[in-house]
Design a protein around this motif. Sequence first.
Motif, PDB file in Angstrom:
ATOM      1  N   UNK A 144       4.141  19.295  -0.514  1.00  0.00           N
ATOM      2  CA  UNK A 144       4.088  17.830  -0.544  1.00  0.00           C
ATOM      3  C   UNK A 144       4.776  17.224   0.675  1.00  0.00           C
ATOM      4  N   UNK A 145       5.893  17.802   1.060  1.00  0.00           N
ATOM      5  CA  UNK A 145       6.682  17.250   2.154  1.00  0.00           C
ATOM      6  C   UNK A 145       5.962  17.274   3.493  1.00  0.00           C
ATOM      7  N   UNK A 146       5.245  18.361   3.777  1.00  0.00           N
ATOM      8  CA  UNK A 146       4.798  18.559   5.156  1.00  0.00           C
ATOM      9  C   UNK A 146       3.304  18.804   5.362  1.00  0.00           C
ATOM     10  N   UNK A 147       2.564  19.159   4.319  1.00  0.00           N
ATOM     11  CA  UNK A 147       1.180  19.566   4.561  1.00  0.00           C
ATOM     12  C   UNK A 147       0.138  18.884   3.684  1.00  0.00           C
ATOM     13  N   UNK A 148       0.556  18.059   2.740  1.00  0.00           N
ATOM     14  CA  UNK A 148      -0.423  17.459   1.828  1.00  0.00           C
ATOM     15  C   UNK A 148      -1.046  16.200   2.439  1.00  0.00           C
ATOM     16  N   UNK A 149      -2.269  16.318   2.905  1.00  0.00           N
ATOM     17  CA  UNK A 149      -2.947  15.165   3.505  1.00  0.00           C
ATOM     18  C   UNK A 149      -3.290  14.114   2.449  1.00  0.00           C
ATOM     19  N   UNK A 150      -3.509  14.552   1.206  1.00  0.00           N
ATOM     20  CA  UNK A 150      -3.799  13.593   0.135  1.00  0.00           C
ATOM     21  C   UNK A 150      -2.560  12.751  -0.171  1.00  0.00           C
ATOM     22  N   UNK A 151      -1.394  13.390  -0.166  1.00  0.00           N
ATOM     23  CA  UNK A 151      -0.150  12.656  -0.361  1.00  0.00           C
ATOM     24  C   UNK A 151       0.097  11.672   0.771  1.00  0.00           C
ATOM     25  N   UNK A 152      -0.256  12.082   1.988  1.00  0.00           N
ATOM     26  CA  UNK A 152      -0.124  11.187   3.140  1.00  0.00           C
ATOM     27  C   UNK A 152      -1.025   9.975   2.981  1.00  0.00           C
ATOM     28  N   UNK A 153      -2.217  10.207   2.465  1.00  0.00           N
ATOM     29  CA  UNK A 153      -3.169   9.114   2.247  1.00  0.00           C
ATOM     30  C   UNK A 153      -2.606   8.102   1.242  1.00  0.00           C
ATOM     31  N   UNK A 154      -2.072   8.615   0.140  1.00  0.00           N
ATOM     32  CA  UNK A 154      -1.467   7.730  -0.863  1.00  0.00           C
ATOM     33  C   UNK A 154      -0.263   6.992  -0.285  1.00  0.00           C
ATOM     34  N   UNK A 155       0.552   7.709   0.486  1.00  0.00           N
ATOM     35  CA  UNK A 155       1.743   7.101   1.058  1.00  0.00           C
ATOM     36  C   UNK A 155       1.424   5.922   1.962  1.00  0.00           C
ATOM     37  N   UNK A 156       0.392   6.071   2.781  1.00  0.00           N
ATOM     38  CA  UNK A 156       0.004   4.990   3.685  1.00  0.00           C
ATOM     39  C   UNK A 156      -0.593   3.809   2.922  1.00  0.00           C
ATOM     40  N   UNK A 157      -1.284   4.104   1.830  1.00  0.00           N
ATOM     41  CA  UNK A 157      -1.840   3.013   1.019  1.00  0.00           C
ATOM     42  C   UNK A 157      -0.738   2.147   0.417  1.00  0.00           C
ATOM     43  N   UNK A 158       0.398   2.768   0.127  1.00  0.00           N
ATOM     44  CA  UNK A 158       1.467   2.033  -0.541  1.00  0.00           C
ATOM     45  C   UNK A 158       2.538   1.495   0.380  1.00  0.00           C
ATOM     46  N   UNK A 159       2.291   1.538   1.680  1.00  0.00           N
ATOM     47  CA  UNK A 159       3.346   1.163   2.623  1.00  0.00           C
ATOM     48  C   UNK A 159       3.664  -0.333   2.581  1.00  0.00           C
ATOM     49  N   UNK A 160       2.727  -1.144   2.093  1.00  0.00           N
ATOM     50  CA  UNK A 160       2.955  -2.593   1.992  1.00  0.00           C
ATOM     51  C   UNK A 160       3.230  -3.021   0.553  1.00  0.00           C
ATOM     52  N   UNK A 161       3.679  -2.094  -0.267  1.00  0.00           N
ATOM     53  CA  UNK A 161       3.901  -2.386  -1.684  1.00  0.00           C
ATOM     54  C   UNK A 161       4.900  -3.522  -1.888  1.00  0.00           C
ATOM     55  N   UNK A 162       4.755  -4.184  -3.006  1.00  0.00           N
ATOM     56  CA  UNK A 162       5.629  -5.307  -3.351  1.00  0.00           C
ATOM     57  C   UNK A 162       6.824  -4.827  -4.168  1.00  0.00           C
ATOM     58  N   UNK A 163       6.590  -3.844  -5.042  1.00  0.00           N
ATOM     59  CA  UNK A 163       7.658  -3.293  -5.875  1.00  0.00           C
ATOM     60  C   UNK A 163       8.102  -1.949  -5.302  1.00  0.00           C
ATOM     61  N   UNK A 164       9.408  -1.720  -5.298  1.00  0.00           N
ATOM     62  CA  UNK A 164       9.914  -0.479  -4.716  1.00  0.00           C
ATOM     63  C   UNK A 164      11.329  -0.190  -5.222  1.00  0.00           C
ATOM     64  N   UNK A 165      11.889   0.920  -4.788  1.00  0.00           N
ATOM     65  CA  UNK A 165      13.285   1.245  -5.081  1.00  0.00           C
ATOM     66  C   UNK A 165      14.165   0.454  -4.111  1.00  0.00           C
ATOM     67  N   UNK A 166      15.168  -0.222  -4.651  1.00  0.00           N
ATOM     68  CA  UNK A 166      16.046  -1.067  -3.835  1.00  0.00           C
ATOM     69  C   UNK A 166      17.492  -0.576  -3.933  1.00  0.00           C
ATOM     70  N   UNK A 167      18.229  -0.789  -2.853  1.00  0.00           N
ATOM     71  CA  UNK A 167      19.652  -0.424  -2.842  1.00  0.00           C
ATOM     72  C   UNK A 167      20.497  -1.677  -2.643  1.00  0.00           C
ATOM     73  N   UNK A 168      21.407  -1.912  -3.578  1.00  0.00           N
ATOM     74  CA  UNK A 168      22.333  -3.043  -3.486  1.00  0.00           C
ATOM     75  C   UNK A 168      23.550  -2.583  -2.688  1.00  0.00           C
ATOM     76  N   UNK A 169      23.663  -3.061  -1.460  1.00  0.00           N
ATOM     77  CA  UNK A 169      24.732  -2.601  -0.576  1.00  0.00           C
ATOM     78  C   UNK A 169      26.116  -2.975  -1.094  1.00  0.00           C
ATOM     79  N   UNK A 170      26.199  -4.022  -1.904  1.00  0.00           N
ATOM     80  CA  UNK A 170      27.506  -4.435  -2.422  1.00  0.00           C
ATOM     81  C   UNK A 170      28.018  -3.488  -3.507  1.00  0.00           C
TER      82      UNK A 170
END
Length: 371
Positions: A144-170
Motif C-alpha cells: 500500500x505504501x509504495x506500489x499500489x496504483x489503485x491506492x494512489x488513485x483513491x488518494x488523489x481523488x480525496x486530496x480536496x476533501x472537506x472532512x479529515x483528521x485534524x490536530x489541535x496544536x493547543x
Amino acid sequence: MEKIQKLRFTVQAICLVLTVTSFFINFKIAMIAIAVLTVFAGVFYCGWICPYGFMQDLFGKFGSLLGIKKIKMPSSLQRILVFSRYVLLALVLLIGSNFVFGLMAFDPHANFLNMLVGSVAGFAAISVIAFFLIVSLLFERPFCNYLCSEGARYGLRGILRIFTIKRDQSLCVNCKKCDKACPMNIKVSKATNLRSPQCINCFQCISVCPFKGALSFGPMSTDEKEKRKYIAIALSALVLFGSFAAYNFFGGKKGVSEEVTTPAAGESNSVQGGGDAFSDAHGIADGTYIGEGVGFKGTTVAQVTVKNQMITSIEVTQTRDDKPWFDRANSAIPDSIIQAQSTDIDLVSGATYSSIGIRDAVKNALENARQ
C-alpha cells in the motif's frame, strides 16, 4: 477510540466476504458511494474495505503477536519512496504499454481480488501476493505504501476533501505517538489538517493519542493559511486533471467506441463444430443473440452466434471501458469461452471488470436465446 479499531476490523472482514460474493462487482452503486465518500472525506476504501489491505493488517498484527518489532522507513528515504506509487499510476494511465500491463499482471492487489472472485492465479502472481504478506510481518502495509496504483488513485481523488483528521496544536504535546502508529508513515504530528493522499483513514493515530481532542476527525480548519494552501492544491489538481483529460481527448487512451469493428476474415473469434451436451449453447436454436453485461465503466454489449448448438462467434459491439483494459480482456475472453463452450472461464488479470463485462454479456445473450 479502541472501539473504532474493532469496528474497522469488523467492516474489513465483512467486506472481504462481500468481495468473495462479487458484491462490489454486481452492485456498482456501492463503488459509486465509495468514490463520492472519497471526494468529501478522504480514502476509506484502503483502510476499511480493501481485502488485500486487510490481509496486510492481519499479517502485521500476527507479527506483533509473535513479538516481531515493526520497521519504520527512515525519513530521508521515505520522502523519496512516497512518490513511487504515483509514478506507477502515471505510467499506467499515460503509457498503457504492454510493459506496464505486464507489471500489472503481478499486482498482488488485483490478483488477490481475482482469486477471491474465482479466478485462478499463476505461481508467480501467488508468490508476489505471499511476498508482501510476509513483509507485512516486519513492515506495515508495504504494498500500500509504495506500489499500489489503485491506492494512489483513491488518494488523489480525496486530496480536496472537506472532512479529515485534524490536530489541535493547543492540546498536542508533540509526543509523536501518532507518527509511530501511522501504517502509511505520515508525519501526523506536523499537520493541522491531514490532507496527505497517503492517509487511509484508519484512525490509528487518533486511537493512540493520549490527549482527548488533540486529534479528531471532522471539517477542516479554515484559517487564512489553510485557505491559501487549499486553493493552491485545488489549482494544482485542476491543472493535473485538466492535462490528463486533454491527453485523453487529443489522442491518449480513449474508451472504445460504441461500435467495435468486426474482426477481419480469419481473425474472428469463431469455431465450427457440432452440438455438445456440455456446451452452454446446448438446446439453443441457430442464430445470433444479443446480451448485456456490466464492465468497469458501464454496459458491455456482445453479439453471440450459435450454430449446431455450439457457440461459434462472439463479438463485442459496445463498451465504455478504456481501450487498453478492454482490448486486454477482449483478446482472451471470447476465445476462452468458445474453446471451453462455457462462460465458466478464468478472468484476465489486470482487466478483471472488462473480463466480467464480456463474460456476463455472453451469459445474458444465451439466457435471452432460451426465452
